[in-house]
Design a protein around this motif. Structure first.
Motif, PDB file in Angstrom:
ATOM      1  N   ARG A 177      42.902  54.076  91.746  1.00 44.09           N
ATOM      2  CA  ARG A 177      43.381  55.532  91.834  1.00 44.09           C
ATOM      3  C   ARG A 177      43.806  56.131  90.433  1.00 44.09           C
ATOM      4  NH1 ARG A 177      46.517  53.963  96.325  1.00 44.09           N
ATOM      5  NH2 ARG A 177      48.260  54.178  95.214  1.00 44.09           N
ATOM      6  N   PRO A 178      43.318  57.266  90.171  1.00 47.22           N
ATOM      7  CA  PRO A 178      42.354  58.035  90.866  1.00 47.22           C
ATOM      8  C   PRO A 178      41.046  57.203  90.468  1.00 47.22           C
ATOM      9  CG  PRO A 178      42.963  59.160  88.947  1.00 47.22           C
ATOM     10  CD  PRO A 178      43.740  57.750  88.942  1.00 47.22           C
TER      11      PRO A 178
ATOM     12  N   ARG B 154      44.650  67.510  92.082  1.00 45.13           N
ATOM     13  CA  ARG B 154      45.257  66.746  91.314  1.00 45.13           C
ATOM     14  C   ARG B 154      46.856  66.973  91.542  1.00 45.13           C
ATOM     15  NH1 ARG B 154      40.954  65.514  86.586  1.00 45.13           N
ATOM     16  NH2 ARG B 154      39.393  65.557  88.033  1.00 45.13           N
TER      17      ARG B 154
ATOM     18  N   ASP C 272      49.529  65.632  88.888  1.00 43.92           N
ATOM     19  CA  ASP C 272      49.396  66.352  87.437  1.00 43.92           C
ATOM     20  C   ASP C 272      50.062  67.657  87.911  1.00 43.92           C
ATOM     21  OD1 ASP C 272      47.983  64.027  86.727  1.00 43.92           O
ATOM     22  OD2 ASP C 272      46.131  64.829  86.766  1.00 43.92           O
TER      23      ASP C 272
ATOM     24  N   GLU D 166      44.014  61.490  94.975  1.00 44.82           N
ATOM     25  CA  GLU D 166      42.551  60.736  95.559  1.00 44.82           C
ATOM     26  C   GLU D 166      42.171  61.305  96.824  1.00 44.82           C
ATOM     27  OE1 GLU D 166      41.001  58.254  93.842  1.00 44.82           O
ATOM     28  OE2 GLU D 166      39.691  58.438  95.431  1.00 44.82           O
ATOM     29  N   ARG D 167      42.829  61.736  97.631  1.00 43.82           N
ATOM     30  CA  ARG D 167      42.524  61.964  99.078  1.00 43.82           C
ATOM     31  C   ARG D 167      42.384  63.480  99.244  1.00 43.82           C
ATOM     32  NH1 ARG D 167      46.384  58.013 102.348  1.00 43.82           N
ATOM     33  NH2 ARG D 167      45.466  56.063 101.422  1.00 43.82           N
TER      34      ARG D 167
ATOM     35  N   GLN E  83      48.996  58.706  92.823  1.00 42.40           N
ATOM     36  CA  GLN E  83      47.763  59.131  92.713  1.00 42.40           C
ATOM     37  C   GLN E  83      47.131  59.021  94.171  1.00 42.40           C
ATOM     38  OE1 GLN E  83      46.652  60.956  90.347  1.00 42.40           O
ATOM     39  NE2 GLN E  83      48.097  60.339  88.702  1.00 42.40           N
TER      40      GLN E  83
END
Ligand code: SF4
Ligand code: SF4
Lengths: 198, 289
Positions: free
Chosen positions: B156-157, A88, A91, A81-82, A77
């Protein structure tokens, strides 16, 4: 590698976007933030999530689905996150892997690596028992990943003999790990598999 | 203290290789006077292997529904992967209006209204029980140097996590309360251990975990503290394999968060399963005063 424009499948991106988890693909503007922070890229520079997305957007379906790279994401992730575009990515990789598995089942492509086999074996245990049965998982995985019962058991023994011994000495190999710990209402979990599918 | 009763989701490793995490979690909550009600007949959360989000939602909705029917409004789990799956199921219930009916249509057992908050054990200790309360309850000091390792999903997330995505610090606060010294480890704290690749690309996973242990060693840590059975599997149970692969000696004890906290609360090391960690934790136990 030159792109064979006549082999591009312009619908591939739509196919990905239609999968749960793949919705964000069109938002990618190729900034590479995902790739710069990826712990897998750090160790294996051929792994480039930005590139996988660009290839997918271009329609290089077969190259993407048959690549080893789509099986390397550790689902950490960091990229999701960034990413400034909320793509995403992990995913999205999952969505691409599911398309790859489907196409492989239909005989259209060949999968690289053994992660698909592992994931299938994992889900089989879950479907049968409702919980993870690690020995069952290892038996199924090694058998299939190494092309047969004996080769599989040899490889499993090589990888797991020492770890098993370690667990045994610490009392972590009791009956609960030797035999499947089946839940009571396995029927409910079976229904989930029937109706949702893997 | 706000909480007195919680649904408890142990997760599959709690019965095998993470048995010491289950033991220490139960012992810590017992000591704090918080009742844990194990989710009756719980099923696997799907871990990192269930690729279809709808499958993840269904598996976790079943567990959350059981707790909801027991009138519990908060579920605690000590596994970061389970936490991630429970939390994203709840998120999907909030965002996707049709999900509730789709789940119910699979089986009545999946009838869930989205009322059970999912929490990681570290979040419950730091933010529900609270640092003031923990401080009052500490009976022993543990003056050791600790590398706090958080891994991926605590922060995270960030839409699901409860700590900073890059530089988390909830466990640091507890370690400091216990008299421990947190070594500078911010570059590594939330860097992936490679766990999900353990079976299929162990070469990569071993390197990733070795880097975490090396960094802890280089900065003089006496132990690593973690709060996820998958991270623990890589760092502790697989440590001898990593040593063999790279021909190095590491010998780095790896304690579960609930084990070090339990020591500070004065709980007997046996009850915390400290004799079950693969790398010996004796050196840490001896420093408890
Ligand atoms: S960070 Fe997001 S927008 Fe940038 S390349 Fe990666 S997926 Fe695309
Ligand atoms: S989630 Fe996957 S692609 Fe993203 S940073 Fe982690 S390993 Fe790399």
């Amino acid at each position: 590698m030159a792109i064979k424009t006549w082999e591009l499948d312009s619908n591939f991106k739509n196919e990905i976007a239609a999968m749960p988890g793949g919705e964000g693909i069109m938002k990618c503007f190729q900034c590479s933030t995902c790739t710069v922070g990826c712990p897998i890229t750090e160790l294996e520079p051929s792994y480039n999530p930005r590139k996988i997305i660009q290839m997918s957007l271009l329609g290089m379906k077969k190259e993407v689905l048959e690549s080893e790279e789509i099986w390397l994401c550790a689902v950490c992730q960091t990229c999701s996150e960034r990413c400034p575009q909320d793509v995403r990515i992990s995913d999205l990789m999952g969505a691409i892997r599911r398309i790859a598995e489907k196409e492989a089942e239909e005989g259209k492509i060949e999968l690289k690596g053994v992660r698909a086999i592992f994931e299938k074996a994992f889900m089989h245990q879950l479907e049968k028992f409702g919980r993870m049965y690690e020995i069952g998982l290892s038996m199924e995985y090694y058998k299939k990943a190494h092309g047969g019962f004996f080769a599989g058991m040899m490889a499993m023994q090589k990888d797991y003999q020492k770890l098993g011994m370690r667990f045994f000495k610490k009392g972590k190999m009791g009956p609960k790990s030797m035999f499947p710990d089946k839940i009571k209402r396995t029927g409910e979990v079976k229904k989930i598999f029937e109706k949702v599918g893997e | 203290m706000a909480v007195s009763k919680l649904a408890y989701y142990p997760g599959c490793p709690s019965e095998t290789h993470a048995i010491e995490q289950d033991m220490s979690t139960k012992a810590v909550f017992e000591k704090l006077g918080i009742e844990l009600v194990e989710v009756e007949d719980w099923n696997c959360c799907g871990a990192a292997e269930a690729e279809n989000p709808e499958m993840v939602y269904a598996l976790n909705a079943r567990n959350l529904a059981i707790a909801e029917r027991d009138n519990l409004d908060m579920m605690v789990t000590s596994c970061s992967v389970c936490f991630y799956n429970l939390a994203r199921t709840n998120e999907a219930y909030e965002k996707d209006a049709g999900l509730k009916d789709r789940m119910k249509a699979i089986d009545p057992a999946l009838e869930y209204n989205g009322s059970v908050k999912a929490k990681h054990v570290v979040d419950v200790i730091v933010n529900e029980v609270g640092l003031d309360e923990i401080k009052k309850r500490i009976e022993k000091k543990i003056p050791v140097k600790v590398a706090p390792y958080y891994g991926c999903y605590m922060g995270r997330p960030s839409r699901l996590g409860f700590d900073d995505p890059d530089n988390p610090e909830t466990m640091d606060k507890i370690i400091e309360l216990l008299g421990g010294e947190v070594i500078p480890y911010s570059q590594m704290k939330a860097k992936c251990c490679g766990g999900p690749l353990m079976m299929t690309r162990s070469d990569l996973a071993f390197k990733m975990s070795k880097n975490l242990i090396d960094a802890a060693k280089a900065r003089g840590a006496d132990c690593i503290v973690t709060a996820c059975p998958l991270c623990h599997m890589m760092l502790d149970a697989k440590q001898p394999d990593i040593e063999e692969t790279f021909k190095v000696k590491l010998e780095m004890p790896v304690l579960y968060f609930t084990q070090i906290l339990g020591l500070g609360l004065g709980i007997d090391p046996k009850k915390l399963g400290l004799n079950k960690n693969i790398v010996s934790t004796k050196a840490i136990e001896e420093k408890v005063i």
